[in-house]
Scaffold this motif. Structure first.
Motif, short mmCIF file in Angstrom:
data_model
loop_
_atom_site.label_atom_id
_atom_site.label_comp_id
_atom_site.label_asym_id
_atom_site.label_seq_id
_atom_site.Cartn_x
_atom_site.Cartn_y
_atom_site.Cartn_z
N LYS A 40 0.93 -1.33 -0.07
CA LYS A 40 -0.02 -0.09 0.13
C LYS A 40 0.77 1.49 -0.16
CE LYS A 40 -4.13 0.03 1.67
NZ LYS A 40 -5.37 -0.10 2.23
N GLN A 70 2.38 1.63 -3.43
CA GLN A 70 1.10 2.34 -4.39
C GLN A 70 0.96 3.52 -4.08
OE1 GLN A 70 -1.87 -0.67 -2.82
NE2 GLN A 70 -1.70 -1.75 -4.67
N GLN A 71 1.06 4.10 -2.99
CA GLN A 71 0.95 5.56 -2.66
C GLN A 71 2.05 6.30 -3.18
OE1 GLN A 71 0.30 5.63 1.48
NE2 GLN A 71 -2.01 5.19 1.50
N GLU A 117 3.78 5.43 -5.89
CA GLU A 117 3.63 5.03 -7.30
C GLU A 117 4.88 4.18 -7.53
OE1 GLU A 117 2.69 8.59 -9.66
OE2 GLU A 117 1.08 8.89 -8.74
N ARG A 130 1.92 -1.15 -8.74
CA ARG A 130 0.76 -0.95 -9.44
C ARG A 130 -0.25 -0.88 -8.32
NH1 ARG A 130 0.11 -6.30 -12.99
NH2 ARG A 130 -2.04 -5.24 -13.44
N SER A 131 -1.21 0.04 -8.80
CA SER A 131 -2.32 0.25 -7.95
C SER A 131 -3.69 -0.38 -8.43
CB SER A 131 -2.48 1.71 -7.45
OG SER A 131 -2.55 2.43 -9.03
N ASP A 132 -3.62 -1.14 -9.49
CA ASP A 132 -5.08 -1.40 -9.87
C ASP A 132 -5.20 -2.91 -9.43
OD1 ASP A 132 -2.58 -2.57 -11.23
OD2 ASP A 132 -3.99 -3.24 -13.04
N SER A 153 -4.18 -4.36 -2.56
CA SER A 153 -2.84 -4.53 -1.82
C SER A 153 -2.51 -5.89 -0.96
CB SER A 153 -2.19 -3.46 -0.83
OG SER A 153 -3.16 -3.24 0.19
N PRO A 187 4.36 -1.06 -11.79
CA PRO A 187 3.19 -0.40 -12.25
C PRO A 187 3.14 -0.25 -13.88
CG PRO A 187 4.62 1.25 -10.90
CD PRO A 187 5.28 -0.09 -11.12
#
Length: 195
Positions: free
Chosen positions: A134, A137-138, A140, A143-145, A148, A192
């Motif tokens: 997480k 992801q924040q 970047e 990947r955030s898709d 977590s 990402p």
């Protein structure tokens, strides 16, 4: 081993792991342990209440060796995750009997304390990895898709499966090399997406 334990307790843990390596987890009995160490059984019971408590101490000693994510000076979350996973593979390679203890939850089903300890360790591992992901992801970096926690479960499960495969093959392949290959695949999975 574990600095929170006495020298004798660490000696018992070390001998227990040697017995597990020689005879499997079922062969690690207090009787066999007393013969291996050269102590009477009652002397072992002065340091540990039971075989279950020895196995719990082994699980705790593994946790004590893990460096928390917050106290590292790595450049990225992925770098830390790579170090963490590589450290696990190195620890198992250095002491293969650990795999028999860490991944023996099916054997522990009648030992409530061991079931709870194992469940707690798995939940903590997934939670820690999910938190790192997480964070990545924040930033970047990851990947955030994908959720977590789902990524953490995939990573944790992949590592467990590789170590189990290594153990079931009678340690017939280089776990560190295969671990590095798995880590590289995990890094590709986490990368990402480009637009």
């Amino acid at each position: 081993m574990n600095n929170d334990l006495s020298e004798r307790q660490n000696e018992i843990i070390k001998a227990s792991l040697e017995l597990i390596a020689e005879r499997g987890i079922q062969g690690m009995t207090i009787k066999n342990l007393s013969k291996k160490i050269g102590l009477v059984e009652s002397a072992i019971y002065r340091h540990f209440e039971s075989k279950t408590h020895i196995l719990i101490a082994i699980l705790d000693s593994i946790s004590a060796q893990t460096i928390p994510y917050e106290s590292t000076n790595v450049e990225s979350v992925i770098d830390y995750l790579e170090q963490k996973l590589r450290g696990h593979f190195q620890a198992f390679t250095a002491n293969p009997a650990l795999a028999s203890v860490v991944f023996a939850e099916d054997l522990f089903q009648n030992e409530i304390k061991l079931v709870e300890k194992t469940k707690s360790k798995v939940e903590k591992s997934i939670s820690e990895i999910a938190g790192m992901i997480k964070d990545g992801q924040q930033k970047e970096e990851i990947r955030s898709d994908v959720n977590s926690e789902h990524l953490a479960i995939m990573i944790n499960g992949s590592v467990r499966m590789l170590v189990k495969q290594w153990r079931m093959s009678d340690y017939s392949f280089d776990l560190i090399q295969k671990g590095d290959e798995l880590i590289n695949s995990i890094k590709l999975l986490l990368k990402p997406l480009t637009k």
